[in-house]
Scaffold this active site. Sequence first.
Site, mmCIF file in Angstrom:
data_model
loop_
_atom_site.group_PDB
_atom_site.id
_atom_site.type_symbol
_atom_site.label_atom_id
_atom_site.label_comp_id
_atom_site.label_asym_id
_atom_site.label_seq_id
_atom_site.Cartn_x
_atom_site.Cartn_y
_atom_site.Cartn_z
ATOM 1 N N CYS A 71 -76.805 -25.336 5.729
ATOM 2 C CA CYS A 71 -76.079 -25.377 4.465
ATOM 3 C C CYS A 71 -76.007 -23.976 3.869
ATOM 4 C CB CYS A 71 -76.784 -26.329 3.501
ATOM 5 S SG CYS A 71 -75.994 -26.430 1.879
ATOM 6 N N CYS A 74 -78.300 -24.005 0.476
ATOM 7 C CA CYS A 74 -79.758 -24.161 0.437
ATOM 8 C C CYS A 74 -80.458 -23.939 1.774
ATOM 9 C CB CYS A 74 -80.126 -25.547 -0.105
ATOM 10 S SG CYS A 74 -79.748 -26.905 1.033
ATOM 11 N N CYS A 120 -74.737 -32.382 1.653
ATOM 12 C CA CYS A 120 -76.089 -31.951 1.981
ATOM 13 C C CYS A 120 -77.071 -32.772 1.151
ATOM 14 C CB CYS A 120 -76.251 -30.460 1.660
ATOM 15 S SG CYS A 120 -77.933 -29.841 1.866
ATOM 16 N N CYS A 123 -79.099 -30.342 -1.550
ATOM 17 C CA CYS A 123 -78.484 -29.705 -2.724
ATOM 18 C C CYS A 123 -77.156 -30.324 -3.147
ATOM 19 C CB CYS A 123 -78.290 -28.215 -2.469
ATOM 20 S SG CYS A 123 -76.964 -27.840 -1.293
ATOM 21 N N CYS A 143 -66.196 -33.635 10.422
ATOM 22 C CA CYS A 143 -65.215 -32.569 10.242
ATOM 23 C C CYS A 143 -65.658 -31.733 9.039
ATOM 24 C CB CYS A 143 -63.844 -33.211 10.010
ATOM 25 S SG CYS A 143 -62.476 -32.059 10.005
#
Length: 161
Positions: A71, A74, A120, A123, A143
């Site tokens: 991510c 984070c 995510c 976060c 995707c």
Amino acid sequence: MSREAVETVETVNVCNAVTGEVEEVERVVRSDEEWRRQLTPEQFSVARKEGTEPAFTGKYWDCKEDGLYVCVCCGNHLFSSETKFESGTGWPSFSKPVSDRNIRTEPDTRFFMNRTEVLCRRCDAHLGHVFDDGPPPTHQRYCMNSASLRFVRREDLARRE
């Protein structure tokens, strides 16, 4: 008698893709102002405001290197290059996340469409969408937007852990 404010920190369990172990980590919560200082304008638009980068323009849509996609907000481990495939859509596509613990999904009916948004878990960054038209055995196509991801080469992973 005065009461002291008690701060509570929310945690989540995520899988460390390098060690394979489940770890309890603090959720990452920031204001828009703080995210803007950390991210580029495109990253902020996509990851924090549910935007989408144009097809075939993202940094990772055709990346073929061996490593891990984390991510951008984070650092949570999200997708392995081992599950990346060429979908022809112009966005990085994966057959599965490193662990279902590391993402969460929500129904997305914006723009008169029925889709499943992928976020995510640590976060709440918007990553992209998942569809049921991927390759066997999962038949899933995650995707993702390159702007929501950061790629870490396999050889660099060993040095970080």
